[in-house]
Each structure stands twice: as C-alpha cells, then as structure tokens.
Design a protein around this motif. Structure first.
Motif, PDB file in Angstrom:
ATOM      1  N   ASN A  72      44.772  39.265  14.029  1.00  0.00           N
ATOM      2  CA  ASN A  72      44.849  40.868  13.189  1.00  0.00           C
ATOM      3  C   ASN A  72      42.901  40.494  12.107  1.00  0.00           C
ATOM      4  O   ASN A  72      42.668  40.977  11.452  1.00  0.00           O
ATOM      5  CB  ASN A  72      45.281  41.048  11.627  1.00  0.00           C
ATOM      6  N   GLU A  75      41.220  43.966  10.660  1.00  0.00           N
ATOM      7  CA  GLU A  75      42.364  43.845   8.834  1.00  0.00           C
ATOM      8  C   GLU A  75      40.819  42.817   8.243  1.00  0.00           C
ATOM      9  O   GLU A  75      40.582  43.575   7.468  1.00  0.00           O
ATOM     10  CB  GLU A  75      43.182  43.543   9.352  1.00  0.00           C
ATOM     11  N   GLU A 331      48.149  36.039   6.884  1.00  0.00           N
ATOM     12  CA  GLU A 331      49.317  36.777   5.767  1.00  0.00           C
ATOM     13  C   GLU A 331      48.432  35.943   4.758  1.00  0.00           C
ATOM     14  O   GLU A 331      47.682  34.337   4.687  1.00  0.00           O
ATOM     15  CB  GLU A 331      50.585  36.435   5.971  1.00  0.00           C
ATOM     16  N   ARG A 368      45.378  44.996   1.303  1.00  0.00           N
ATOM     17  CA  ARG A 368      45.792  45.116   2.716  1.00  0.00           C
ATOM     18  C   ARG A 368      47.110  44.722   3.179  1.00  0.00           C
ATOM     19  O   ARG A 368      48.222  46.073   4.285  1.00  0.00           O
ATOM     20  CB  ARG A 368      44.203  44.662   3.313  1.00  0.00           C
ATOM     21  N   ARG A 369      47.288  43.360   3.462  1.00  0.00           N
ATOM     22  CA  ARG A 369      48.790  43.317   4.015  1.00  0.00           C
ATOM     23  C   ARG A 369      50.204  43.476   3.323  1.00  0.00           C
ATOM     24  O   ARG A 369      50.857  43.936   4.742  1.00  0.00           O
ATOM     25  CB  ARG A 369      48.367  41.571   3.785  1.00  0.00           C
ATOM     26  N   LEU A 371      51.922  46.408   3.225  1.00  0.00           N
ATOM     27  CA  LEU A 371      51.950  47.887   3.863  1.00  0.00           C
ATOM     28  C   LEU A 371      51.744  47.533   5.114  1.00  0.00           C
ATOM     29  O   LEU A 371      53.065  48.232   6.260  1.00  0.00           O
ATOM     30  CB  LEU A 371      51.093  49.322   3.411  1.00  0.00           C
ATOM     31  N   LYS A 372      50.976  46.817   6.231  1.00  0.00           N
ATOM     32  CA  LYS A 372      51.193  46.090   7.178  1.00  0.00           C
ATOM     33  C   LYS A 372      52.769  45.115   7.914  1.00  0.00           C
ATOM     34  O   LYS A 372      52.981  45.833   8.512  1.00  0.00           O
ATOM     35  CB  LYS A 372      49.730  45.611   7.457  1.00  0.00           C
ATOM     36  N   ASN A 373      52.709  44.343   6.117  1.00  0.00           N
ATOM     37  CA  ASN A 373      53.952  43.656   7.126  1.00  0.00           C
ATOM     38  C   ASN A 373      54.885  43.797   5.491  1.00  0.00           C
ATOM     39  O   ASN A 373      54.658  42.564   4.390  1.00  0.00           O
ATOM     40  CB  ASN A 373      53.353  42.397   6.822  1.00  0.00           C
ATOM     41  N   THR A 382      57.730  51.115   2.088  1.00  0.00           N
ATOM     42  CA  THR A 382      56.157  51.532   3.134  1.00  0.00           C
ATOM     43  C   THR A 382      55.369  52.515   2.558  1.00  0.00           C
ATOM     44  O   THR A 382      54.211  53.082   3.431  1.00  0.00           O
ATOM     45  CB  THR A 382      56.170  51.666   4.558  1.00  0.00           C
TER      46      THR A 382
END
Length: 534
Positions: A72, A75, A331, A368-369, A371-373, A382
């Motif tokens: 990522n 990101e 992460e 930022r992470r 909503l991604k995971n 989400t």
C-alpha cells in the motif's frame, strides 16, 4: 526534539525530513515513526504563513521516505503528503527484487519438528553452504577459474542464529567440521585473506570469552549482546580486515551491525526464536529478515551479486516465499500506543480539547487504514459515520485512562456557548508532565505515584522500579528461568515477586519467566555486586 516544536525554532525551520526504513511502520517501533511524521505534517500546517513579495506562502517541508517494497505504498505516500499524480510523479514503488546489486536467495527447509533438533540438523548444511557459495577457485576476488591450480577465493560470510548460545555452538561446529576434512590444505579454509597468525596469537590472551580464543584461529568469530565491548570490537576489527571469513551473530544484533559490516554470503539459520514471556517459539519479524538479507546486498568486495541462504521449518517455506517475493503489507499499531503520544501533545498544548485530539488522529496513518481494513481494527462498519464514531470512542477511552492515571484533567466547560466543545479543555497534570518530559509510559508514572511513600525502603523502591512497563519488553531467553532462580538464591536480599501479577512476598511464588522479575533480580544483583552473565 519534535515534541516541543512550539518552543524550538530550529524544528520549525526544517525544510527537509528524510525517513529511512519506512517499512518499520508495521513493527514494534512503528508508532513512534508514525507519530513523528504525523506531527511534522501537523506542525507545517499550523505554522504561520511566510510572506514573500507581499504574497502569503505556506511553510514548506519536503519529506523523503525510503522503504522496502510496500503493498500500500500509494496510501503511505499520500499520508506523507507525497503526490502520486502523473504530472508530478514523486512516488516510486519498486519490486522486492530491485536491490543495489542482485541477490540470489536459496531457501532450504527441514522437516524436524523439534526446534533444538532442527538447529542440530542445520549444522552440516551450513558448513556446506559456506563451501559452496563463499569459496571459489580462482586467482582474484569474485572470479572462478575453470580447471585446477587456482587459489581459493574466500568471501566474507555472516551467519545469523536464533540466540547467543547458538552463536558459540555454531562457531565450534564449523571449526570442528573444517578440522576433520580429509585434505589438510582445507583445514585453514575459513582463515580470511588478511589472516595473520602472529596477530591472532597476540590478541587471543586478551579475549575474555573462552570459546572465542579457540575459534578465531580457524578464521571464525562470533558476537552476542552480552560480550564485553573489548571482545566485541576485536572480533569486528578482525572481520573487517578479512582476518576472519565467517562472523556469527544472533539475529537480534542485525540492526546493531554497522553499514560496513556486510558479506558476500548471508546465512539465516532458522527463522524462529524463543520468547520467554510467552513460553513459545515465535517467527522473526519480517523487517528483521529483510535487514539480515540486506547485509548481502552490499558486499564489501567488487562482486556483481550477493547470496542469501535461508534455513527454515518446512511448513513455513511457502509463507516465507510470499513475504520475501511480494510487497509488504503495512498496518498501523498506533491505537495500542496512543496514550503516551496524546499525553505528550496535551503537555505541549498542541491538544487543548477532545476535539483537538480527534483532529490530531486524522493526521495519522491509522486514520487512513481504518476504512481500508476495518476488521483488523475492530470497526463496526465502513461508512464515514462509523469511522467518526470509532475515532471519537477511541480518543475518549484514551483520555479517560489518562485522567484515571492523574496525568490529565478534563476541565468541564461552564459557558453555554462552549457546549459544543465536547466537555471543555484538557489540562496536563504534574504526573503527565513528568511522564512526557522523561519519556515514561503513563502506566509507569501511575504505579510510582501510587506506590512510593515516605516510608518506602530501598527494597520497595527496587520492586516498584522493576515493575515499570518499560521493563516489560526485557527478553527472556531459553533456559534463563533456572539461571535466574540460582542467581536469586545467591542474593542476600530476596526478591518479593512479580508486581505485575500481585504476587506476595513468598520467594517460591516469583515468576522467573516474567520480564519484570528478571529486571528485579538483575537490579538486586547489580547493587549487591553479584556477577551475572544474563
């Protein structure tokens, strides 16, 4: 330095920030790096505008990040403020195969289930790996002569092992294998190109490590974190001037080795190590594996390639291939370490209210992470509403913990017009200021404040000090429990148990697999001048 950026003008005037090893964001020290980068970006946005020719211009800070390949990367780059648009291309993410020089990776698996049995089975293959990959026939470095007669070219080798004990055992095994070769000319195989027998003979009596004096005459050296500085520097100097061909070190020292301590061949002897706190064998962090392999990507010689041989347990072979040949997933773990970082920002008055704390979190990679995971961070949904609710709840929990620890006080708002400020301001208390100034965890300062009194004796002070959260990461090696018990029995002043588990004063209830208990015993041994090799 960056914590007090409001008071330090030199920090405010920074125009370039270079961050190396960005892939460590997912490691143990990742939250520190994440907060540092987030703080610098937040600082840039909060600084007053600079005027130039009557035009208002924002304070500019250029960031350069260096990392292994990331899954990522886009990101992470956007979080750092790096543009990924085609017009202003500033983000580059290369394949894991891209290195300063090509690296040949060999993975050999072993089916032996027992950890100790598996290390024993790796002994002879390690010896053959050195003969195959680091010793070539030829008349010059990095060349190979087809046909006989050429002098053997000996290339530097670093072997990473799971523990300090294994470093010594592996060195003795390699020396023994070399001494039992049928060809007498091969018995000096591991003596480097700069080997000087007279020099080694003069250095050997000064070595305090008994086994070290035996193996360096064969061109083999080993290091560990319990070695005396004099022995440590002597072995490194011998390796750097090519008196030793082989250097054996525990994997935990891979970050301590200097940049000039490299090799043509790196052998990773096992990808697991014993964790005394959990009483089980755990995998090496992927960042450590990459660091160890990187020692072969920058050989000291003029070789056109480096080599890495990795020995592992058979069921882990495919897993390692995936990690080594594909970009690393990244992460954030900041949510587990948010207390101390928010406390420091409250002390420096970067955060004055609960809303400021929520806004501060939005600058982090964690935000930022989410909503991604979402499953990784235990989010309930989400949508943006779920995100806002999760962050607010997380911040409120952290602030409540700090308030209970008497590090922060929540000042309730009294004006009606301040009702929208989520309960008023955040005021740092003395304990919070002390923790931030001395970089102490909030749980440690809470323990000390609640435990120390005017009647506390030296024994009690040692027990309280050893129960600090900072000692919770002290490594417990395999077999150290029995050695701690023996050392504890020798001490005049007995320990009173691990404070983490509320143990009472009975000596037989000491938990010698606990890091805080080890700290207590070692502190007592130090003050009683009791020698210890732990």
């Amino acid at each position: 330095l960056s914590r007090r950026w409001k008071q330090r003008r030199s920090i405010q005037q920074l125009s370039l920030l270079i961050v190396d090893e960005l892939h460590l964001l997912g490691g143990e020290d990742g939250p520190i790096m994440e907060v540092l980068i987030s703080r610098m970006r937040y600082m840039t946005s909060m600084l007053p505008k600079q005027s130039s020719d009557d035009k208002q211009q924002p304070q500019k800070l250029r960031m350069v990040g260096l990392s292994a390949s990331l899954a990522n990367a886009k990101e992470v780059g956007e979080w750092m403020g790096i543009s990924s648009s085609k017009s202003t291309k500033a983000l580059f993410n290369f394949s894991p195969k891209v290195r300063p020089i090509p690296l040949e990776i060999y993975i050999q698996s072993f089916d032996v289930h027992s950890f100790s049995g598996r290390l024993l089975a790796m002994g002879k293959p390690v010896f053959h790996a050195v003969l195959r990959h680091a010793t070539e026939g030829g008349s010059g470095a990095g060349t190979s002569v087809n046909g006989g007669g050429g002098e053997k070219v000996k290339k530097p080798v670093i072997i990473f092992v799971p523990s300090r004990r294994q470093a010594q055992l592996t060195a003795i095994d390699l020396m023994t294998y070399a001494d039992h070769l049928d060809d007498d000319s091969q018995k000096s195989l591991f003596q480097g190109r700069g080997y000087d027998a007279d020099k080694i003979a003069k250095l050997t009596p000064d070595l305090q490590e008994p086994a070290l004096g035996q193996v360096i005459s064969s061109g083999i050296g080993f290091l560990h974190d319990g070695m005396l500085p004099s022995d440590y520097s002597t072995v490194l100097d011998l390796y750097h001037d090519e008196s030793l061909q082989i250097l054996i070190v525990p994997f935990t020292l891979c970050w301590k080795l200097t940049n000039d301590t490299t090799a043509h061949l790196v052998i990773i002897m096992g990808t697991e190590s014993y964790d005394g706190r959990e009483r089980r064998y755990i995998d090496h962090p992927i960042a450590d594996l990459l660091q160890m392999m990187g020692k072969a990507s920058r050989p000291r010689t003029n070789d056109v390639n480096g080599k890495c041989v990795l020995f592992t347990y058979s069921p882990k072979k495919e897993y390692l291939k995936k990690l080594l040949y594909e970009p690393l997933p990244m992460e954030s773990h900041l949510d587990h370490y948010l207390h101390d970082h928010l406390n420091s920002e409250i002390v420096t008055q970067t955060i004055d209210t609960l809303q400021d704390a929520v806004d501060y979190v939005t600058w982090t990679l964690l935000y930022r992470r989410l909503l991604k995971n979402p499953n990784y961070y235990n989010m309930q949904g989400t949508t943006n509403a779920h995100l806002s609710e999760h962050v607010s709840e997380m911040v409120e929990t952290v602030i409540s913990d700090l308030e209970e620890s008497k590090c922060v006080q929540i000042k309730e708002s009294t004006n009606d017009e301040d009702e929208e400020d989520d309960g008023g301001g955040l005021v740092p208390l003395n304990l919070g200021m002390i923790a931030a100034y001395y970089y102490i965890q909030y749980t440690t300062i809470e323990l000390m404040a609640s435990s120390v009194s005017a009647k506390t004796k030296v024994r009690g002070v040692l027990e309280i000090l050893s129960a600090s959260s900072e000692f919770g990461t002290l490594a417990i090696r395999h077999g150290e429990e029995s050695r701690l018990k023996i050392l504890h029995a020798k001490l005049k002043r007995k320990g009173c148990g691990s404070l983490n588990t509320q143990a009472n004063t009975a000596a037989n209830q000491l938990q010698f697999n606990d890091s805080n208990t080890k700290a207590l015993v070692l502190l007592q041994a130090h003050f009683h001048r009791q020698h210890s090799s732990l």
